[in-house]
Write a protein that holds these residues in place. Structure first.
Motif, mmCIF file in Angstrom:
data_model
loop_
_atom_site.group_PDB
_atom_site.id
_atom_site.type_symbol
_atom_site.label_atom_id
_atom_site.label_comp_id
_atom_site.label_asym_id
_atom_site.label_seq_id
_atom_site.Cartn_x
_atom_site.Cartn_y
_atom_site.Cartn_z
ATOM 1 N N ASP A 6 -7.709 -8.250 13.794
ATOM 2 C CA ASP A 6 -6.451 -7.647 14.240
ATOM 3 C C ASP A 6 -6.235 -6.390 13.412
ATOM 4 O OD1 ASP A 6 -3.840 -6.882 14.783
ATOM 5 O OD2 ASP A 6 -2.961 -8.819 14.239
ATOM 6 N N ILE A 7 -6.347 -5.228 14.034
ATOM 7 C CA ILE A 7 -6.266 -3.984 13.263
ATOM 8 C C ILE A 7 -4.910 -3.800 12.589
ATOM 9 C CG2 ILE A 7 -8.077 -2.832 14.567
ATOM 10 C CD1 ILE A 7 -5.837 -1.220 15.946
ATOM 11 N N GLY A 8 -3.902 -4.484 13.067
ATOM 12 C CA GLY A 8 -2.595 -4.417 12.434
ATOM 13 C C GLY A 8 -2.559 -5.045 11.059
ATOM 14 N N THR A 9 -3.614 -5.755 10.699
ATOM 15 C CA THR A 9 -3.661 -6.406 9.384
ATOM 16 C C THR A 9 -4.430 -5.584 8.360
ATOM 17 O OG1 THR A 9 -5.685 -7.640 9.900
ATOM 18 C CG2 THR A 9 -3.579 -8.692 10.469
ATOM 19 N N LEU A 10 -4.968 -4.440 8.744
ATOM 20 C CA LEU A 10 -5.810 -3.666 7.840
ATOM 21 C C LEU A 10 -5.027 -2.816 6.839
ATOM 22 C CD1 LEU A 10 -8.658 -2.585 10.287
ATOM 23 C CD2 LEU A 10 -8.718 -4.362 8.534
ATOM 24 N N VAL A 11 -3.777 -2.534 7.126
ATOM 25 C CA VAL A 11 -2.913 -1.782 6.213
ATOM 26 C C VAL A 11 -1.664 -2.612 5.967
ATOM 27 C CG1 VAL A 11 -1.525 0.316 5.900
ATOM 28 C CG2 VAL A 11 -3.785 0.464 6.974
ATOM 29 N N THR A 12 -1.336 -2.796 4.693
ATOM 30 C CA THR A 12 -0.169 -3.602 4.325
ATOM 31 C C THR A 12 0.635 -2.902 3.233
ATOM 32 O OG1 THR A 12 -1.493 -4.820 2.713
ATOM 33 C CG2 THR A 12 -1.249 -5.816 4.877
ATOM 34 N N ARG A 13 1.779 -3.481 2.934
ATOM 35 C CA ARG A 13 2.632 -3.021 1.835
ATOM 36 C C ARG A 13 3.029 -4.221 1.011
ATOM 37 N NH1 ARG A 13 5.707 1.750 2.425
ATOM 38 N NH2 ARG A 13 5.390 2.760 4.408
ATOM 39 N N SER A 14 3.130 -4.004 -0.278
ATOM 40 C CA SER A 14 3.629 -5.030 -1.177
ATOM 41 C C SER A 14 4.276 -4.327 -2.354
ATOM 42 C CB SER A 14 2.480 -5.915 -1.677
ATOM 43 O OG SER A 14 2.945 -6.755 -2.715
ATOM 44 N N PRO A 15 5.445 -4.781 -2.768
ATOM 45 C CA PRO A 15 6.072 -4.159 -3.937
ATOM 46 C C PRO A 15 5.225 -4.319 -5.199
ATOM 47 C CG PRO A 15 7.331 -6.084 -3.223
ATOM 48 C CD PRO A 15 6.247 -5.866 -2.215
ATOM 49 N N ASP A 16 4.299 -5.284 -5.192
ATOM 50 C CA ASP A 16 3.450 -5.539 -6.355
ATOM 51 C C ASP A 16 2.219 -4.635 -6.421
ATOM 52 O OD1 ASP A 16 5.183 -7.642 -6.933
ATOM 53 O OD2 ASP A 16 3.975 -9.069 -5.798
ATOM 54 N N ILE A 17 1.916 -3.934 -5.327
ATOM 55 C CA ILE A 17 0.712 -3.098 -5.262
ATOM 56 C C ILE A 17 1.110 -1.682 -4.859
ATOM 57 C CG2 ILE A 17 -1.540 -2.758 -4.164
ATOM 58 C CD1 ILE A 17 -1.523 -5.775 -3.571
ATOM 59 N N GLY A 18 0.734 -0.726 -5.660
ATOM 60 C CA GLY A 18 0.957 0.677 -5.306
ATOM 61 C C GLY A 18 2.414 1.063 -5.128
ATOM 62 N N HIS A 19 3.296 0.403 -5.829
ATOM 63 C CA HIS A 19 4.736 0.704 -5.757
ATOM 64 C C HIS A 19 5.268 0.609 -4.334
ATOM 65 C CE1 HIS A 19 4.513 1.956 -9.920
ATOM 66 N NE2 HIS A 19 3.483 2.719 -9.607
ATOM 67 N N GLY A 20 4.709 -0.291 -3.543
ATOM 68 C CA GLY A 20 5.188 -0.501 -2.182
ATOM 69 C C GLY A 20 4.634 0.476 -1.159
ATOM 70 N N ARG A 21 3.755 1.359 -1.599
ATOM 71 C CA ARG A 21 3.132 2.295 -0.656
ATOM 72 C C ARG A 21 2.137 1.533 0.223
ATOM 73 N NH1 ARG A 21 2.944 5.606 -5.566
ATOM 74 N NH2 ARG A 21 4.366 7.348 -5.282
ATOM 75 N N PRO A 22 1.846 2.065 1.404
ATOM 76 C CA PRO A 22 0.859 1.398 2.260
ATOM 77 C C PRO A 22 -0.531 1.453 1.624
ATOM 78 C CG PRO A 22 1.554 3.493 3.227
ATOM 79 C CD PRO A 22 2.415 3.256 2.037
ATOM 80 N N VAL A 23 -1.198 0.308 1.620
ATOM 81 C CA VAL A 23 -2.539 0.190 1.054
ATOM 82 C C VAL A 23 -3.461 -0.489 2.063
ATOM 83 C CG1 VAL A 23 -1.765 0.088 -1.358
ATOM 84 C CG2 VAL A 23 -2.072 -2.024 -0.069
ATOM 85 N N ILE A 24 -4.736 -0.277 1.878
ATOM 86 C CA ILE A 24 -5.725 -0.958 2.702
ATOM 87 C C ILE A 24 -5.803 -2.390 2.187
ATOM 88 C CG2 ILE A 24 -8.129 -1.003 3.420
ATOM 89 C CD1 ILE A 24 -8.053 2.111 2.942
ATOM 90 N N THR A 25 -5.523 -3.325 3.057
ATOM 91 C CA THR A 25 -5.391 -4.734 2.699
ATOM 92 C C THR A 25 -6.567 -5.232 1.868
ATOM 93 O OG1 THR A 25 -4.160 -5.084 4.745
ATOM 94 C CG2 THR A 25 -5.044 -7.039 3.671
ATOM 95 N N GLY A 26 -6.218 -5.896 0.776
ATOM 96 C CA GLY A 26 -7.219 -6.533 -0.062
ATOM 97 C C GLY A 26 -7.965 -5.602 -1.002
ATOM 98 N N THR A 27 -7.579 -4.323 -1.049
ATOM 99 C CA THR A 27 -8.333 -3.380 -1.871
ATOM 100 C C THR A 27 -7.510 -2.714 -2.958
ATOM 101 O OG1 THR A 27 -7.885 -1.428 -0.514
ATOM 102 C CG2 THR A 27 -9.783 -2.797 0.114
ATOM 103 N N GLY A 28 -6.229 -2.561 -2.744
ATOM 104 C CA GLY A 28 -5.420 -1.785 -3.673
ATOM 105 C C GLY A 28 -5.573 -0.288 -3.472
ATOM 106 N N THR A 29 -6.418 0.123 -2.538
ATOM 107 C CA THR A 29 -6.611 1.548 -2.243
ATOM 108 C C THR A 29 -5.516 2.009 -1.301
ATOM 109 O OG1 THR A 29 -9.002 1.327 -2.490
ATOM 110 C CG2 THR A 29 -8.211 3.259 -1.293
#
Length: 95
Positions: A6-29
């Motif tokens: 599901d391509i909708g799962t490839l980019v996520t946000r979390s307040p714990d990673i990257g200050h809540g910026r969108p990141v590539i899921t599972g990478t921190g990038t």
């Protein structure tokens, strides 16, 4: 045959990673990091070669996110650039 992603799962946000910026899921990038290379003229394949821990699908997902949310990413990049110049100015005054 592998399971569909599901391509909708490839980019996520979390307040714990990257200050809540969108990141590539599972990478921190961050999406922002991919976009910087893209704006420097690198295409998706070149970005994937430079960032070998990411798949081509992840790169395209980050670029799709950018194009769908360009204003958000551009504001983030502008704020980072302004902060860089502010800190560089403070440093140059000390030297």
């Amino acid at each position: 045959m592998s399971a569909a992603i599901d391509i909708g799962t490839l980019v996520t946000r979390s307040p714990d990673i990257g200050h809540g910026r969108p990141v590539i899921t599972g990478t921190g990038t961050s999406v922002r990091r991919v976009v910087v290379l893209y704006k420097q003229g690198a295409n998706a394949e070149e970005i994937a070669r430079r960032m070998s821990h990411l798949s081509l699908a992840q790169i395209y997902a980050a670029l799709a996110y950018y194009h769908a949310n360009r204003d958000e990413i551009e504001v983030d990049l502008a704020e980072e650039d302004a902060e860089y110049h502010k800190l560089a100015g403070l440093h140059s005054k000390r030297v």
